[in-house]
Design a protein around this motif. Structure first.
Motif, mmCIF file in Angstrom:
data_model
loop_
_atom_site.group_PDB
_atom_site.id
_atom_site.type_symbol
_atom_site.label_atom_id
_atom_site.label_comp_id
_atom_site.label_asym_id
_atom_site.label_seq_id
_atom_site.Cartn_x
_atom_site.Cartn_y
_atom_site.Cartn_z
ATOM 1 N N SER A 3 -30.644 -0.998 51.043
ATOM 2 C CA SER A 3 -31.872 -1.011 51.937
ATOM 3 C C SER A 3 -33.034 -2.036 51.399
ATOM 4 N N ALA A 4 -33.073 -1.966 50.235
ATOM 5 C CA ALA A 4 -34.015 -2.899 49.800
ATOM 6 C C ALA A 4 -33.418 -4.171 49.670
ATOM 7 N N THR A 5 -32.032 -4.404 49.319
ATOM 8 C CA THR A 5 -31.509 -5.634 49.286
ATOM 9 C C THR A 5 -31.637 -6.306 50.551
ATOM 10 N N ALA A 6 -31.022 -5.520 51.486
ATOM 11 C CA ALA A 6 -30.961 -6.087 52.787
ATOM 12 C C ALA A 6 -32.239 -6.582 53.393
ATOM 13 N N ILE A 7 -33.287 -5.773 53.280
ATOM 14 C CA ILE A 7 -34.389 -6.165 53.781
ATOM 15 C C ILE A 7 -34.766 -7.413 53.151
ATOM 16 N N GLY A 8 -34.868 -7.552 51.743
ATOM 17 C CA GLY A 8 -35.117 -8.443 50.884
ATOM 18 C C GLY A 8 -34.488 -9.744 51.286
ATOM 19 N N MET A 9 -33.146 -9.695 51.260
ATOM 20 C CA MET A 9 -32.426 -10.910 51.784
ATOM 21 C C MET A 9 -32.778 -11.617 53.097
ATOM 22 N N ALA A 35 -37.449 -18.544 51.090
ATOM 23 C CA ALA A 35 -37.047 -19.494 50.412
ATOM 24 C C ALA A 35 -36.723 -21.066 50.933
ATOM 25 N N TYR A 36 -36.326 -20.900 52.160
ATOM 26 C CA TYR A 36 -36.011 -22.181 52.884
ATOM 27 C C TYR A 36 -37.013 -22.807 53.093
ATOM 28 N N SER A 37 -38.153 -22.359 53.416
ATOM 29 C CA SER A 37 -39.599 -22.835 53.850
ATOM 30 C C SER A 37 -40.188 -23.324 52.452
ATOM 31 N N LEU A 38 -39.938 -22.602 51.225
ATOM 32 C CA LEU A 38 -40.678 -22.727 50.291
ATOM 33 C C LEU A 38 -39.530 -24.204 49.540
ATOM 34 N N ALA A 39 -38.540 -24.283 49.750
ATOM 35 C CA ALA A 39 -37.523 -25.513 49.164
ATOM 36 C C ALA A 39 -37.942 -26.697 50.177
ATOM 37 N N ARG A 40 -37.759 -26.512 51.476
ATOM 38 C CA ARG A 40 -37.784 -27.742 52.335
ATOM 39 C C ARG A 40 -39.350 -28.254 52.726
ATOM 40 N N PHE A 41 -40.177 -27.308 53.092
ATOM 41 C CA PHE A 41 -41.249 -27.671 53.394
ATOM 42 C C PHE A 41 -42.518 -27.656 52.088
ATOM 43 N N ILE A 43 -45.313 -15.867 43.826
ATOM 44 C CA ILE A 43 -44.232 -15.123 44.141
ATOM 45 C C ILE A 43 -43.610 -15.068 42.520
ATOM 46 N N LEU A 44 -43.817 -16.007 41.945
ATOM 47 C CA LEU A 44 -42.948 -16.083 40.240
ATOM 48 C C LEU A 44 -43.732 -14.885 39.587
ATOM 49 N N SER A 45 -45.056 -14.887 39.837
ATOM 50 C CA SER A 45 -45.960 -13.885 39.037
ATOM 51 C C SER A 45 -45.488 -12.510 39.302
ATOM 52 N N LEU A 46 -45.169 -12.261 40.886
ATOM 53 C CA LEU A 46 -44.898 -10.774 40.919
ATOM 54 C C LEU A 46 -43.296 -10.499 40.356
ATOM 55 N N LEU A 47 -42.539 -11.563 40.091
ATOM 56 C CA LEU A 47 -41.414 -11.208 39.618
ATOM 57 C C LEU A 47 -41.429 -10.593 38.233
ATOM 58 N N PHE A 48 -42.363 -11.216 37.492
ATOM 59 C CA PHE A 48 -42.502 -10.641 35.868
ATOM 60 C C PHE A 48 -43.782 -9.783 35.910
ATOM 61 N N ILE A 62 -38.005 -9.472 46.687
ATOM 62 C CA ILE A 62 -38.114 -10.454 47.666
ATOM 63 C C ILE A 62 -38.528 -11.716 46.838
ATOM 64 N N PRO A 63 -39.325 -11.642 45.592
ATOM 65 C CA PRO A 63 -39.382 -12.818 44.851
ATOM 66 C C PRO A 63 -38.342 -13.056 44.115
ATOM 67 N N PHE A 64 -37.413 -12.379 43.800
ATOM 68 C CA PHE A 64 -36.059 -12.568 43.018
ATOM 69 C C PHE A 64 -35.152 -13.556 43.983
ATOM 70 N N ILE A 65 -35.188 -12.964 45.277
ATOM 71 C CA ILE A 65 -34.249 -13.476 46.293
ATOM 72 C C ILE A 65 -34.775 -14.952 46.451
ATOM 73 N N ALA A 66 -36.149 -14.978 46.831
ATOM 74 C CA ALA A 66 -36.768 -16.162 47.370
ATOM 75 C C ALA A 66 -36.755 -17.285 46.222
ATOM 76 N N TRP A 67 -36.775 -16.902 44.975
ATOM 77 C CA TRP A 67 -36.752 -17.607 43.869
ATOM 78 C C TRP A 67 -35.316 -18.380 43.629
#
Lengths: 294, 311
Positions: free
Chosen positions: A98-104, A111-117, A128-133, A168-173
């Motif tokens: 569940s966590a993986t599916a929602i996170g994806m 991630a797309y918005s972070l990368a493109r815009f 987002i990166l701080s949360l990952l750590f 979410i931070p992991f997948i987004a990053w």
């Protein structure tokens, strides 16, 4: 990888100048080093597997039994049925999937918005990166009080939602890195042809990163499957993931090493299988997208 | 920001789409982290006890002042620092040696690397239990091997002087393969031409490693160091299973002491103050890592960040 070494069918270590020391002596040292390393890093795995099939009489012997006379599989049935391993598999599975599916879903869009815009600029990326750590213990108290206030301590929902703080931070990053690698021309031509942004994303971008999506999802699954500290803080015995069950097995007077090893092996099997399926992506995923490997 | 300007105008027009897609994740993350952090900031200014019936009082900075005088806090910082320092130096050294060795053996390299990686992908709970059994005084393999070598047997996790090194051994076992794999990926991305030239110049192997390979690897090394620093700083699981912070407070790291105060002694306010120290440390580390990880928009990274360092 840019190097030919990894893919060429023949060893090229001596034929091509490499960043590594040359000569026959170096090669021999390398073989010895890798052999010693393999023994050290794999022996505990062997010990786990062999203990998991030892009869109780061989669990605590001195000297230890390294090769059992016969295989004793009752440890596995004990672990699964007497110690709640089966429920552990179900609980770990429900929470991790569940966590993986929602996170994806959430993480890939972000991630797309972070990368493109470059939405949110460096501040959002940094957040987002701080949360990952962030160490889970650092938000342990308010996290616990929050879920008790809702009466949801020790439930699937609490664990799943709380796991999203790193999923979410992991997948987004990691996905952000894959999107950045994708040439923008593809989407641009779709947009010129009148597609909406959502269409361009779903029909053009996502199919182009499908292997990356699968790899990222599986790695996120591994992290969720293995998670321990949040489970310890938020579980009281009703929702019992496999990593959570192991410490509860130590409470008995007589240490049940065979049962414990069997439970550990059950917990390890899925991630080991996934790791071998994912060899190409492991570096990128494990380094949180910082290092590419193909 | 520069890159945004170079982008075709179409991209800046997608702001609404960008906001809508990034919002759900951001909102969830804020609810799950910013609220708890603000709440614990407030708690850290009170003397709240979890199970106490007395209403909490506002105590200002008293918790923080108490922290400064708390020997266990300082020793937990010391444990965390010692742990992080040993983890980084030892794992990086051995990981580099193993990566260089693996690099020389292209055949089955990926298979061996993945096999070696198994410790790093296991749950730390599983890893800790394997080591608990390996460390066992009378029936564990480690003491059996020591006996074979006629060395004195060790109480791996019960001896105050040995407990921390024993935890370091577990962390070494679990994370050195990961370090090796990252450095190996870095080696594979190095441009072969540099080494050809050096070899033609007659540089020795050691000189090539020292003056070519290592400087070119510095970016991958930096990322590896930071990732391991953060991992070491967060270490909690193996302490929880193997030593519970003991004997005494010999293995009580900052994260574990924080847990003890909050979840064993229920000193919620005090524990919250300690969390803030952790949060600040993580923010500083994340700042550093961001510098190494960010890349320009839409420009595919040269194979590994290393390649940029080569220029």
């Amino acid at each position: 990888m840019t190097s030919t070494a990894a893919h060429s069918p023949f060893p090229s270590g001596r034929a091509v100048p490499t960043p590594v020391t040359g000569g026959r002596g170096g090669l021999l040292a390398s073989v010895v080093g890798v052999a010693v390393g393999s023994v050290f890093f794999l022996f505990p795995i062997y010990w786990m597997l062999v203990t998991s099939v030892k009869p109780p009489s061989e669990w605590l012997t001195s000297p230890p039994v390294f090769i059992p006379d016969r295989l004793y599989f009752q440890n596995y049935t004990d672990a699964l049925f007497n110690w709640g391993g089966l429920k552990g598999l179900v609980d770990s599975g429900v929470v991790a999937v569940s966590a993986t599916a929602i996170g994806m879903v959430l993480g890939t869009f972000a991630a797309y918005s972070l990368a493109r815009f470059r939405i949110g600029g460096t501040n959002l990326s940094f957040f987002i990166l701080s949360l990952l750590f962030m160490p889970p213990v650092a938000i342990g108290i308010p996290m616990f009080l929050f879920w008790s206030a809702l009466g949801l301590v020790d439930t699937y929902i609490a664990l799943i939602v709380q796991y999203l703080t790193f999923t979410i931070p992991f997948i987004a990053w990691v996905m952000k890195g894959f999107f950045e690698d994708l040439p923008v021309d593809l989407e641009e031509s779709a947009l010129v042809n009148g597609a909406s942004r959502l269409r361009a994303f779903v029909d053009i971008v996502l199919p182009n990163v499908r292997p990356a999506l699968v790899a990222t999802a599986l790695l996120a699954f591994i992290f969720n499957w293995n998670e321990f500290s949040i489970a310890v803080l938020l579980s009281r015995g009703r929702v019992t993931t496999l990593p959570f069950i192991l410490p509860t097995m130590m409470e008995s007077h007589y240490v049940l090493w065979g049962d414990i090893a069997a439970m550990a092996a059950v917990g390890a099997l899925p991630v080991v299988i996934i790791a071998f399926l994912l060899q190409r992506y492991l570096v990128r995923g494990l380094s949180f997208g910082a290092i590419r490997s193909e | 920001m520069m890159a945004t300007r170079r982008r075709p105008s179409r991209w800046s027009g997608g702001r609404r789409f960008a906001l809508l897609t990034v919002a759900p994740a951001t909102i969830i993350l804020i609810v799950l982290s910013v609220f708890p952090l603000l709440y614990s900031l407030r708690l850290s200014f009170t003397d709240q006890q979890l199970l106490s019936l007395v209403p909490p009082r506002f105590v200002g900075l008293a918790n923080y002042a108490q922290l400064l005088q708390d020997n266990l806090f300082w020793s937990s910082l010391g444990v965390a620092a010692a742990f992080a320092l040993s983890v980084v130096t030892v794992q990086l050294g051995v990981g580099l040696a193993l990566a260089l060795a693996l690099y020389r053996l292209p055949r089955y390299q990926q298979f061996i690397a993945t096999l070696l990686l198994i410790p790093s992908i296991l749950s730390s709970s599983v890893a800790s239990f394997q080591w608990r059994s390996l460390f066992d005084y009378s029936s564990g393999p480690l003491n059996y091997f020591l006996g074979l070598l006629h060395l004195p047997l060790l109480s791996w996790t019960a001896d105050p002087r040995l407990a921390l090194p024993s935890l370091l051994l577990v962390d070494f076992w679990q994370w050195t393969p990961f370090v090796t794999l990252l450095l190996l990926a870095g080696l594979h991305a190095l441009p072969a031409s540099v080494f050809e030239a050096a070899r033609v110049d007659g540089s020795s192997s050691w000189q090539i490693l020292r003056y070519q390979t290592l400087p070119l690897l510095r970016r991958v090394i930096a990322i590896t160091v930071i990732l391991r620093l953060i991992g070491a700083f967060k270490v909690f699981d193996i302490i929880y299973v193997l030593t519970a912070g003991g004997p005494g407070s010999a293995t009580e790291s900052l994260a574990f002491y924080n847990y003890v105060q909050g979840f064993r002694y229920f000193s919620v306010g005090y524990s919250a103050a300690m969390s803030y120290v952790s949060v600040i440390i993580v923010i500083v580390l994340a700042r550093v890592i961001l510098r190494y990880m960010e890349r320009p928009v839409g420009r595919p990274a040269a194979d590994v960040p290393v390649a940029e360092a080569a220029v």
